[in-house]
Design a protein around this motif. Structure first.
Motif, mmCIF file in Angstrom:
data_model
loop_
_atom_site.group_PDB
_atom_site.id
_atom_site.type_symbol
_atom_site.label_atom_id
_atom_site.label_comp_id
_atom_site.label_asym_id
_atom_site.label_seq_id
_atom_site.Cartn_x
_atom_site.Cartn_y
_atom_site.Cartn_z
ATOM 1 N N UNK A 3 1.016 -1.549 0.100
ATOM 2 C CA UNK A 3 0.017 -0.163 0.192
ATOM 3 C C UNK A 3 0.952 1.000 0.257
ATOM 4 N N UNK A 4 1.570 1.136 0.472
ATOM 5 C CA UNK A 4 2.669 2.226 0.795
ATOM 6 C C UNK A 4 3.303 2.702 -0.413
ATOM 7 N N UNK A 5 3.498 1.307 -0.936
ATOM 8 C CA UNK A 5 4.293 1.364 -2.622
ATOM 9 C C UNK A 5 4.159 2.217 -3.242
ATOM 10 N N UNK A 6 2.205 1.953 -3.309
ATOM 11 C CA UNK A 6 1.142 2.429 -4.293
ATOM 12 C C UNK A 6 1.089 3.501 -4.259
ATOM 13 N N UNK A 7 1.017 4.289 -2.749
ATOM 14 C CA UNK A 7 0.208 5.717 -2.602
ATOM 15 C C UNK A 7 1.694 5.968 -3.000
ATOM 16 N N UNK A 8 2.929 5.947 -2.815
ATOM 17 C CA UNK A 8 4.222 6.297 -3.560
ATOM 18 C C UNK A 8 4.010 6.686 -4.987
ATOM 19 N N UNK A 22 3.899 10.416 -6.966
ATOM 20 C CA UNK A 22 4.951 10.472 -7.742
ATOM 21 C C UNK A 22 4.294 11.171 -9.333
ATOM 22 N N UNK A 23 2.898 9.970 -9.343
ATOM 23 C CA UNK A 23 2.011 9.874 -11.228
ATOM 24 C C UNK A 23 1.516 11.553 -10.417
ATOM 25 N N UNK A 24 1.030 11.778 -9.410
ATOM 26 C CA UNK A 24 0.757 12.968 -9.446
ATOM 27 C C UNK A 24 1.090 14.160 -8.876
ATOM 28 N N UNK A 25 2.140 14.363 -8.862
ATOM 29 C CA UNK A 25 3.200 15.210 -8.705
ATOM 30 C C UNK A 25 3.768 15.561 -10.293
ATOM 31 N N UNK A 26 4.146 14.391 -11.214
ATOM 32 C CA UNK A 26 4.678 14.195 -12.258
ATOM 33 C C UNK A 26 3.217 14.786 -13.815
ATOM 34 N N UNK A 27 2.556 14.338 -13.750
ATOM 35 C CA UNK A 27 1.241 14.611 -14.718
ATOM 36 C C UNK A 27 -0.086 15.418 -13.980
#
Length: 126
Positions: free
Chosen positions: A3-8, A12-17
């Protein structure tokens, strides 16, 4: 994937795209709003000028009135050319501001992507 990897990854996807896309959409919307407002102001001013000139023509009743009207056209033409110049300068300034803000967004996105890739590379190395 935990879950933490998925959240991370989602972060990252949100911050990049999504983050940069939202910022660019907001910038574009603000620019469009300013541009439309400037166009409405210009249309209103040109319409008022046209109506004023039409009324002035209707008030011409004799040779003296015609002479006064024709003499006034030089001032009207000068005022109109100054208005057109000012409107063009306003649009150019808005375009330049939009481009500068867009460049800042791109630079911030590149920095963010570089940091994220460096973080991912470190995490992968562990």
């Amino acid at each position: 994937m935990s879950t933490s990897s998925f959240d991370q990854a989602a972060q990252q996807f949100d911050s990049l795209f999504f983050g940069p896309a939202r910022a660019y959409a907001a910038l574009s919307l603000d620019y469009t709003e300013k541009l439309v407002a400037a166009q409405f102001d210009a249309v209103k001013a040109y319409s008022e000028l046209s109506l004023t000139q039409a009324r002035a023509v209707l008030d011409v009743k004799d040779a003296d009135g015609l002479r006064s009207y024709v003499e006034g056209q030089q001032k009207v033409a000068k005022d109109l050319s100054e208005r057109l110049k000012g409107d063009a300068e306003k649009v150019v300034a808005m375009n330049q501001e939009f481009l500068q803000e867009g460049q800042k967004l791109v630079e911030e996105s590149v920095k963010s992507a570089s940091k994220a890739s460096a973080t991912s590379a470190k995490a992968a190395a562990k």
